[in-house]
Each structure stands twice: as C-alpha cells, then as structure tokens.
Design an enzyme around this catalytic site. Structure first.
Site, PDB file in Angstrom:
ATOM      1  N   HIS A  30       0.842  -1.196   0.000  1.00 22.87           N
ATOM      2  CA  HIS A  30       0.000   0.000   0.000  1.00 22.87           C
ATOM      3  C   HIS A  30       0.877   1.245   0.000  1.00 22.87           C
ATOM      4  CE1 HIS A  30      -3.480  -2.308   1.925  1.00 22.87           C
ATOM      5  NE2 HIS A  30      -2.453  -3.048   2.295  1.00 22.87           N
ATOM      6  N   GLU A  95       2.497  -0.878   4.573  1.00 28.45           N
ATOM      7  CA  GLU A  95       2.202   0.499   4.178  1.00 28.45           C
ATOM      8  C   GLU A  95       3.515   1.229   3.899  1.00 28.45           C
ATOM      9  OE1 GLU A  95      -0.588   2.241   3.804  1.00 28.45           O
ATOM     10  OE2 GLU A  95      -2.174   1.022   4.725  1.00 28.45           O
ATOM     11  N   ASP A 147      -3.564   2.362  -4.971  1.00 23.24           N
ATOM     12  CA  ASP A 147      -2.211   2.236  -4.421  1.00 23.24           C
ATOM     13  C   ASP A 147      -1.657   0.814  -4.559  1.00 23.24           C
ATOM     14  OD1 ASP A 147      -4.305   1.712  -2.404  1.00 23.24           O
ATOM     15  OD2 ASP A 147      -2.679   1.465  -0.968  1.00 23.24           O
TER      16      ASP A 147
END
Length: 236
Positions: A30, A95, A147
């Site tokens: 992500h 992330e 993303d």
C-alpha cells in the site's frame, strides 16, 4: 517464525487487529495516502479508525512494526484475489509512506525500496509466498483503490524475484471475445465485477504508462504472458 529483528527499526503497536482465519499466502503493498508518516501511524493506531497494517516504511527507510504477523491486520478492506475474499486473514500488509494521488503523489524513495526488499524477502521466505502473490492494494480492490500506484517500482522487486516480472510482448493478442479476456483476468486473480476498474488496476500494475480501462491487444498479450509466467513458476 518471527521477522528478523534487524529488519525492524521501531515498534508502534496498534490495537487494530483480530484473529486470522486463513493461512498467510499473500503480501499486499500500500501507500499511506497521508501527508506525513506521523499522521499515518496515528491513524493506523487509532481504535476509532479501525485500520492497521503489519509494517510501515517511512521515506527515510525506517521500518515500523504495528501488528504482529500472527494477527490479522485491517489493511485491505473489502477485497478479493483469486477466490479469496478475506484478504486480511490471508495476507501481510505493508504500508509505504507516500502522500498518494490525493496529496501529491510522487516516486517512492530509494531508502524505502532498499528497506522493502529485505523485509519482503524475509516474509516471503518464512511463509513460502510466491512472487505472483505479492500484489498491490489496487489489485485486490480495483474499484476502490489505486495504491501503491503507477510510480511504484515493481520492476525492482521483480529483479530480486520478489514479484512477477513485467512481460515485454512482441505482438498484440486479441481474445476471441471480451468474455474470454475477463475470464483470463479473473484467473490471474482480479475481481471483474467492475470490468473497467479491473482493467485499470491491471494497467496500473502492468502498463503504468498508459491507463485506459479498455481492452486492447497489448494488455491482452501482457495478460497471456503473465498467466504463462505464473503457471510455469508453479511447476518448478
């Protein structure tokens, strides 16, 4: 088996997790889509937000662990990949700090990629995850997410055999009909409920320089070669 300690620089434990219901077979990458790493970590650790991830990689390469891999982090949301609908249970979420398309999308830093490679390699080794099963958020949620986006360096991961390599087809391939193309796209893993969104997600990953949401001979050839590449890897 826990992650190697030298790969994690600090801890920021998030309360946002629950028990897994499936074995770990995927890694989902992500971008944070927020203006700073501090804001992203605060949100990922906020019980009211009900989101989290296992790891976060800051722009300077700092790796932060938020949720133990044994637990189900809440990073994928409503998602699908190759028949799996509880992606959070089946995956590890990473992330990567980047403002995203909403706040000034930009290339990921060298430090981030250099931190991601050993972390990802370690995760894949410990959980026996295949390169074909390292995917982006937009791959598992094409109608909702973009993303890590078209600027993410998938080619670098492929060079280390941490993701499928992007094919370079020398000819166009038009399927017999659109239905055959969508069945092949679904076989690769995508949710084809929103067909245009599925094509855009495929293009964002495999043809980032041209995103149209429409079938053409180039993406037809890409899809065909990806299926062969993935299936050949299974047989080795």
């Amino acid at each position: 088996m826990a992650v190697n300690r030298w790969l994690v620089h600090r801890e920021a434990p998030s309360p946002n997790w629950n028990a897994r219901k499936l074995p770990i077979t995927l890694v989902v990458l992500h971008y944070t889509g927020m203006t700073s790493a501090a804001d992203a970590i605060a949100r990922l650790c906020d019980p009211a937000a009900e989101v989290s991830a296992h790891y976060l990689i800051d722009e300077d390469g700092t790796v932060v662990r938020l949720v133990d891999e044994a637990h189900r982090a809440w990073h994928a949301g409503r998602a699908y990949w190759r028949g799996v609908t509880d992606i959070n249970s089946a995956s590890i979420g990473i992330e990567i700090v980047n403002p995203g398309h909403e706040f000034g999308y930009r290339p990921f830093t060298d430090a981030q990629m250099e931190a991601l490679v050993p972390l990802l390699a370690d995760i894949m080794r410990r959980h026996a995850i295949a390169p074909a099963d390292v995917i982006g958020h937009s791959d598992v949620a094409p109608a909702r997410k973009t993303d890590p986006g078209e600027l993410f360096d998938w080619d670098m991961l492929a060079r280390y055999r941490l993701a499928l390599a992007r094919p370079k087809p020398r000819m166009r391939l038009i399927y017999d009909n659109d239905g055959a193309f969508y069945l092949a796209l679904e076989r690769l893993g995508y949710d084809i409920a929103d067909r245009a969104a599925a094509i855009r997600a495929f293009e964002r990953r495999w043809r980032p320089h041209r995103i149209t949401g429409e079938i053409d001979g180039h993406i037809g050839a890409l899809l065909f070669e990806l299926l062969i590449q993935r299936d050949m890897a299974k047989d080795t």
